[in-house]
Design a protein around this motif. Structure first.
Motif, mmCIF file in Angstrom:
data_model
loop_
_atom_site.group_PDB
_atom_site.id
_atom_site.type_symbol
_atom_site.label_atom_id
_atom_site.label_comp_id
_atom_site.label_asym_id
_atom_site.label_seq_id
_atom_site.Cartn_x
_atom_site.Cartn_y
_atom_site.Cartn_z
ATOM 1 N N SER A 18 -33.841 23.406 5.227
ATOM 2 C CA SER A 18 -33.220 22.136 4.868
ATOM 3 C C SER A 18 -34.278 21.284 4.160
ATOM 4 O O SER A 18 -35.470 21.600 4.199
ATOM 5 N N GLY A 19 -33.859 20.201 3.534
ATOM 6 C CA GLY A 19 -34.797 19.290 2.892
ATOM 7 C C GLY A 19 -35.787 18.724 3.895
ATOM 8 O O GLY A 19 -36.981 18.577 3.608
ATOM 9 N N TYR A 20 -35.318 18.420 5.084
ATOM 10 C CA TYR A 20 -36.176 17.894 6.152
ATOM 11 C C TYR A 20 -37.250 18.921 6.523
ATOM 12 O O TYR A 20 -38.425 18.585 6.657
ATOM 13 N N GLU A 21 -36.850 20.173 6.684
ATOM 14 C CA GLU A 21 -37.813 21.232 7.009
ATOM 15 C C GLU A 21 -38.843 21.403 5.890
ATOM 16 O O GLU A 21 -40.031 21.605 6.159
ATOM 17 N N LEU A 22 -38.378 21.321 4.652
ATOM 18 C CA LEU A 22 -39.285 21.471 3.514
ATOM 19 C C LEU A 22 -40.359 20.387 3.521
ATOM 20 O O LEU A 22 -41.535 20.670 3.303
ATOM 21 N N LYS A 23 -39.959 19.150 3.779
ATOM 22 C CA LYS A 23 -40.930 18.057 3.841
ATOM 23 C C LYS A 23 -41.989 18.360 4.896
ATOM 24 O O LYS A 23 -43.181 18.171 4.666
ATOM 25 N N HIS A 24 -41.552 18.829 6.045
ATOM 26 C CA HIS A 24 -42.479 19.153 7.137
ATOM 27 C C HIS A 24 -43.415 20.305 6.750
ATOM 28 O O HIS A 24 -44.629 20.241 6.987
ATOM 29 N N ALA A 32 -45.245 14.536 0.194
ATOM 30 C CA ALA A 32 -44.073 14.193 -0.615
ATOM 31 C C ALA A 32 -43.082 13.430 0.247
ATOM 32 O O ALA A 32 -42.958 13.678 1.444
ATOM 33 N N LYS A 33 -42.380 12.530 -0.393
ATOM 34 C CA LYS A 33 -41.376 11.728 0.310
ATOM 35 C C LYS A 33 -40.006 12.361 0.101
ATOM 36 O O LYS A 33 -39.781 13.106 -0.855
ATOM 37 N N HIS A 34 -39.100 12.018 1.013
ATOM 38 C CA HIS A 34 -37.724 12.510 0.872
ATOM 39 C C HIS A 34 -37.149 12.098 -0.482
ATOM 40 O O HIS A 34 -36.413 12.862 -1.093
#
Length: 191
Positions: A18-24, A32-34
């Motif tokens: 997910s986008g959240y997992e990618l940020k982590h 990088a910010k959401h």
């Protein structure tokens, strides 16, 4: 395509996220910010470099799980073989250190003590993650052909950088302490 786009594809080549997992996952080498990630994911999807599956969730917003496409994999493989750009370093703390002579010794010491505290937490996190990766493999270290190998060596690199940062901060604290002691001696002599 910018470097962040390639970083996202690099994360997705290991596993769908997910986008959240990618940020982590990106935090090992990229802040990088959401607000940067999600528009880029949309563009990569529009360019057919990745696809997503919508996962419905109850009590939470639905999420997209992104996967790299064959076209995305080919673009990523081509990019990996190209020469890398020089690294970009942005650290607000280092800017403050450059002008540290403008604050008193106690404030300077507090800056470095806070930095040490932050990096000790990061070292503990990194050690736990590395231990987990090593437990997944027979000899403790992922094989070069393993999807975990790149992540493993990056976490090892980041760990070394964090440990070195702590050592440097402790060295600076000793200098500040020495400087403070010298100033006190000078004050005593002049009174």
């Amino acid at each position: 395509m910018n470097s962040l786009a390639y970083a996202l594809l690099s994360m997705l080549v290991r596993k769908p996220c997910s986008g959240y997992e990618l940020k982590h996952l990106l935090e090992v080498f990229w802040q990088a910010k959401h607000s940067q990630i999600y528009p880029l994911l949309t563009k990569l999807q529009q360019d057919s470099l990745l696809t997503y599956e919508l996962v419905e969730q109850s009590g939470k917003p639905n999420k997209k799980i992104y996967s790299i496409t064959d076209k995305g994999l080919a673009v990523l493989q081509e990019w990996i073989s190209c020469k890398s750009a020089l690294p970009v370093i942005r650290d607000e703390f280092l800017i403050k250190v450059y002008a540290i002579w403008l604050v008193d010794t106690q404030s300077a010491k507090r800056m470095f003590e806070e930095r040490i505290s932050l990096f000790r937490k990061q070292v503990n996190y990194r050690l736990n993650e590395i231990r987990g990766m090593e437990e997944e493999h027979r000899n403790g270290i992922p094989d070069i052909s393993s999807r975990s190998f790149g992540r493993y060596i990056l976490f090892q690199r980041k760990l070394r950088q964090e440990q070195e940062e702590i050592e440097w901060c402790e060295w600076v604290l000793a200098l500040l302490e020495e400087n403070q002691d010298s100033r006190l001696e000078e004050v005593k002599r002049n009174t």
